[in-house]
Design an enzyme around this catalytic site. Structure first.
Site, mmCIF file in Angstrom:
data_model
loop_
_atom_site.group_PDB
_atom_site.id
_atom_site.type_symbol
_atom_site.label_atom_id
_atom_site.label_comp_id
_atom_site.label_asym_id
_atom_site.label_seq_id
_atom_site.Cartn_x
_atom_site.Cartn_y
_atom_site.Cartn_z
ATOM 1 N N THR A 64 -11.036 -0.144 -14.376
ATOM 2 C CA THR A 64 -10.905 0.095 -12.935
ATOM 3 C C THR A 64 -9.417 0.083 -12.613
ATOM 4 O OG1 THR A 64 -10.922 -2.260 -12.325
ATOM 5 C CG2 THR A 64 -13.057 -1.188 -12.499
ATOM 6 N N ALA A 112 -9.471 -5.168 -15.115
ATOM 7 C CA ALA A 112 -9.284 -5.442 -13.692
ATOM 8 C C ALA A 112 -7.790 -5.603 -13.459
ATOM 9 C CB ALA A 112 -10.033 -6.715 -13.307
ATOM 10 N N ILE A 140 -7.157 -8.219 -18.302
ATOM 11 C CA ILE A 140 -6.215 -8.140 -17.187
ATOM 12 C C ILE A 140 -5.293 -6.932 -17.341
ATOM 13 C CG2 ILE A 140 -4.463 -9.375 -15.848
ATOM 14 C CD1 ILE A 140 -7.295 -10.660 -15.860
ATOM 15 N N LYS A 141 -5.383 -6.061 -16.334
ATOM 16 C CA LYS A 141 -4.574 -4.842 -16.359
ATOM 17 C C LYS A 141 -3.246 -5.120 -15.655
ATOM 18 C CE LYS A 141 -5.935 -0.035 -15.997
ATOM 19 N NZ LYS A 141 -6.646 0.885 -15.117
ATOM 20 N N ILE A 142 -2.185 -4.845 -16.381
ATOM 21 C CA ILE A 142 -0.846 -5.223 -15.910
ATOM 22 C C ILE A 142 0.042 -3.977 -15.924
ATOM 23 C CG2 ILE A 142 1.183 -6.629 -16.521
ATOM 24 C CD1 ILE A 142 -0.867 -8.636 -16.282
#
Ligand code: E4P
Length: 214
Positions: A27, A56, A82-84
């Site tokens: 996402t 996310a 965790i999307k960074i």
């Protein structure tokens, strides 16, 4: 090759999961906004549908804020990744989260050297955006090839997750290049199922079946 679905629409995720073709979900803030729902509500529903990795994205642009957000997001499900964003503060957050064994996906990657840095920081996944590069008349797939080569040359464990896929050719070429994962919108998944000869063949089989004595 693993296939993720790139959407925050839970109905699409459910449909793709029923087809048995998806290994995870990605996402981003734009997709969450498009869903018109609360971020955490969407994530809670997605992790019930799939055990696969669910990316996310944080919205902080400082590492402390990113790490804090990550701490909250991973409470939603153990499969949350965790999307960074690929910025200096993002790399700091990736390093800290990796030390805590929290999985990360470095996003908004547009060059092989950004991908090299993400791997050095310990990212679990790196997301080169091929479609957005094509949009500005760069060859998006070329950086996928470069990243796969660089990671192979030095044995980095970071997985290449091809993102911003707009058509089946993007996926085909990514698979040929040996990318680990591709994240694909539902529209492209549906395109992949289709072939005119399949449709024509099925029509003929069903037509001929009418002549079989019942
Ligand atoms: C997924 O991780 C990305 O956020 C997504 O593929 C971006 O796609 P777009 O360039 O079509 O918005």
């Amino acid at each position: 090759m693993e296939l993720f679905i790139d959407t925050a629409d839970v109905n699409e995720i459910r449909e793709a999961a029923e087809m048995g073709v998806i290994d995870g979900v990605t996402t981003n803030p734009s997709l969450i906004a498009k869903s018109g729902r609360k971020f955490t509500d969407v994530l809670k529903e997605i992790v019930k549908i799939t055990d696969g990795p669910v990316s996310a994205e944080v919205i902080s642009v400082d590492s402390v804020g990113m790490i804090k957000e990550a701490g909250e997001l991973v409470k939603i499900g153990e499969n949350i990744v965790i999307k960074i964003p690929m910025i200096e503060e993002g790399l700091k957050a990736v390093k800290a989260l990796t030390e805590r064994e929290i999985k990360t996906n470095v996003t908004l990657v547009f060059s092989p050297l950004q991908a090299l840095l993400a791997a050095k920081a310990g990212a679990t996944y790196v997301s080169p955006f091929v479609g957005r590069l094509d949009d500005i008349a760069h060859d998006g797939l070329e950086i996928v090839d470069d990243i796969v080569t660089i990671y192979d040359n030095y044995g980095y464990m970071t997985k290449v997750l091809v993102a911003s896929i707009r058509n089946p050719i993007h996926l085909l070429q990514s698979a040929r290049m040996g990318a680990d994962v591709a994240t694909v919108p539902m529209k492209v998944i549906k395109q992949l199922t289709k072939h005119p000869l399949t449709e024509r063949g099925l029509e003929k089989f069903l037509e001929d079946w009418k002549n079989v004595p019942q």
